[in-house]
Design a protein around this motif. Sequence first.
Motif, PDB file in Angstrom:
ATOM      1  N   ARG A 133       9.719  -6.292  10.380  1.00  0.00           N
ATOM      2  CA  ARG A 133      10.712  -5.224  10.467  1.00  0.00           C
ATOM      3  C   ARG A 133      11.942  -5.641  11.270  1.00  0.00           C
ATOM      4  N   ASP A 134      11.728  -6.252  12.411  1.00  0.00           N
ATOM      5  CA  ASP A 134      12.862  -6.673  13.237  1.00  0.00           C
ATOM      6  C   ASP A 134      13.720  -7.713  12.527  1.00  0.00           C
ATOM      7  N   THR A 135      13.067  -8.609  11.791  1.00  0.00           N
ATOM      8  CA  THR A 135      13.805  -9.655  11.082  1.00  0.00           C
ATOM      9  C   THR A 135      14.680  -9.058   9.991  1.00  0.00           C
ATOM     10  N   LEU A 136      14.127  -8.150   9.204  1.00  0.00           N
ATOM     11  CA  LEU A 136      14.920  -7.534   8.133  1.00  0.00           C
ATOM     12  C   LEU A 136      16.024  -6.649   8.698  1.00  0.00           C
ATOM     13  N   ASN A 137      15.753  -5.991   9.804  1.00  0.00           N
ATOM     14  CA  ASN A 137      16.801  -5.165  10.422  1.00  0.00           C
ATOM     15  C   ASN A 137      17.970  -6.028  10.887  1.00  0.00           C
ATOM     16  N   LEU A 169      14.053 -10.289  -3.158  1.00  0.00           N
ATOM     17  CA  LEU A 169      14.158  -9.125  -4.027  1.00  0.00           C
ATOM     18  C   LEU A 169      13.408  -9.346  -5.332  1.00  0.00           C
ATOM     19  N   GLN A 170      13.500 -10.558  -5.871  1.00  0.00           N
ATOM     20  CA  GLN A 170      12.863 -10.860  -7.152  1.00  0.00           C
ATOM     21  C   GLN A 170      11.341 -10.815  -7.064  1.00  0.00           C
ATOM     22  N   PHE A 171      10.796 -11.392  -6.001  1.00  0.00           N
ATOM     23  CA  PHE A 171       9.341 -11.526  -5.894  1.00  0.00           C
ATOM     24  C   PHE A 171       8.692 -10.473  -4.994  1.00  0.00           C
ATOM     25  N   GLY A 172       9.478  -9.542  -4.503  1.00  0.00           N
ATOM     26  CA  GLY A 172       8.921  -8.445  -3.745  1.00  0.00           C
ATOM     27  C   GLY A 172       8.492  -8.771  -2.334  1.00  0.00           C
ATOM     28  N   THR A 173       8.971  -9.880  -1.783  1.00  0.00           N
ATOM     29  CA  THR A 173       8.632 -10.226  -0.404  1.00  0.00           C
ATOM     30  C   THR A 173       9.630  -9.619   0.582  1.00  0.00           C
ATOM     31  N   MET A 174      10.652  -8.977   0.057  1.00  0.00           N
ATOM     32  CA  MET A 174      11.671  -8.345   0.892  1.00  0.00           C
ATOM     33  C   MET A 174      11.909  -6.932   0.384  1.00  0.00           C
ATOM     34  N   GLU A 175      12.131  -6.013   1.295  1.00  0.00           N
ATOM     35  CA  GLU A 175      12.400  -4.639   0.894  1.00  0.00           C
ATOM     36  C   GLU A 175      13.696  -4.565   0.092  1.00  0.00           C
ATOM     37  N   SER A 176      13.697  -3.732  -0.910  1.00  0.00           N
ATOM     38  CA  SER A 176      14.883  -3.584  -1.770  1.00  0.00           C
ATOM     39  C   SER A 176      15.885  -2.623  -1.135  1.00  0.00           C
ATOM     40  N   ARG A 177      16.394  -3.027   0.012  1.00  0.00           N
ATOM     41  CA  ARG A 177      17.388  -2.199   0.687  1.00  0.00           C
ATOM     42  C   ARG A 177      18.717  -2.285  -0.062  1.00  0.00           C
ATOM     43  N   GLU A 178      19.436  -1.196  -0.039  1.00  0.00           N
ATOM     44  CA  GLU A 178      20.699  -1.118  -0.775  1.00  0.00           C
ATOM     45  C   GLU A 178      21.670  -2.214  -0.347  1.00  0.00           C
ATOM     46  N   GLU A 179      21.726  -2.501   0.951  1.00  0.00           N
ATOM     47  CA  GLU A 179      22.673  -3.507   1.425  1.00  0.00           C
ATOM     48  C   GLU A 179      22.317  -4.909   0.936  1.00  0.00           C
ATOM     49  N   PHE A 180      21.029  -5.209   0.785  1.00  0.00           N
ATOM     50  CA  PHE A 180      20.619  -6.509   0.257  1.00  0.00           C
ATOM     51  C   PHE A 180      20.986  -6.636  -1.224  1.00  0.00           C
ATOM     52  N   ILE A 181      20.760  -5.563  -1.954  1.00  0.00           N
ATOM     53  CA  ILE A 181      21.051  -5.571  -3.388  1.00  0.00           C
ATOM     54  C   ILE A 181      22.546  -5.735  -3.625  1.00  0.00           C
TER      55      ILE A 181
END
Length: 210
Positions: A133-137, A169-181
Amino acid sequence: MAEELIFYTNPQSRGRIVRWMLEEVGVPYETKVLEYGTTMKSPEYLSINPMGKVPAIVHGGRVVTECAAICAYLADVLPEAGLLPQTLDEKANYYRWLFFAAGPLESVLNNRAVFKEEPEVEKQRMLGYGNFRDTLNALSVAVKANPYIAGDRFTAADVYVGSHIGWGLQFGTMESREEFIRYFDRLRERPAFTRAMSLDDVQAKEISEG
């Protein structure tokens, strides 16, 4: 860049990151596709990369391995490609997030894919990334701040960071957050990205068909 540039890769590897970078800098290069467990572990290739892993480049007899290092090296030796940060603010963001992706981000994504569960809280301080969570944030902060990782301009750091986000995003190892997309959609429109993916897809098909 008149010196010979050889690219060692496999289309089903992190070599796709370097392929994209090579297409961005736009110089001629020779591609050598290696196979897992055979040519990748051959004495010839182990003399280039003792890890027996791809990708690697040999430029004028000089060996560079590790995707982040290759991206940074190519941007540095080919400044005319315009992929280096220019201002001090850009440099701060460029180096910060390039090495963040090469360290905490890649580690947490790989560990999550392999082990599925978060490490126990008392063990998180031992890990460079702490927790998922901290890393993705932290990554969200990076992609929300500017159109590109270093600022308003696309740089080599976007190749590396963007590749990890795209795969996540492709393999589902990361949350599909709007900012990433939004960030990755911006990158995938680049002609060099399209060329690189096409070249690797063709080679992957050739390998699968024997």
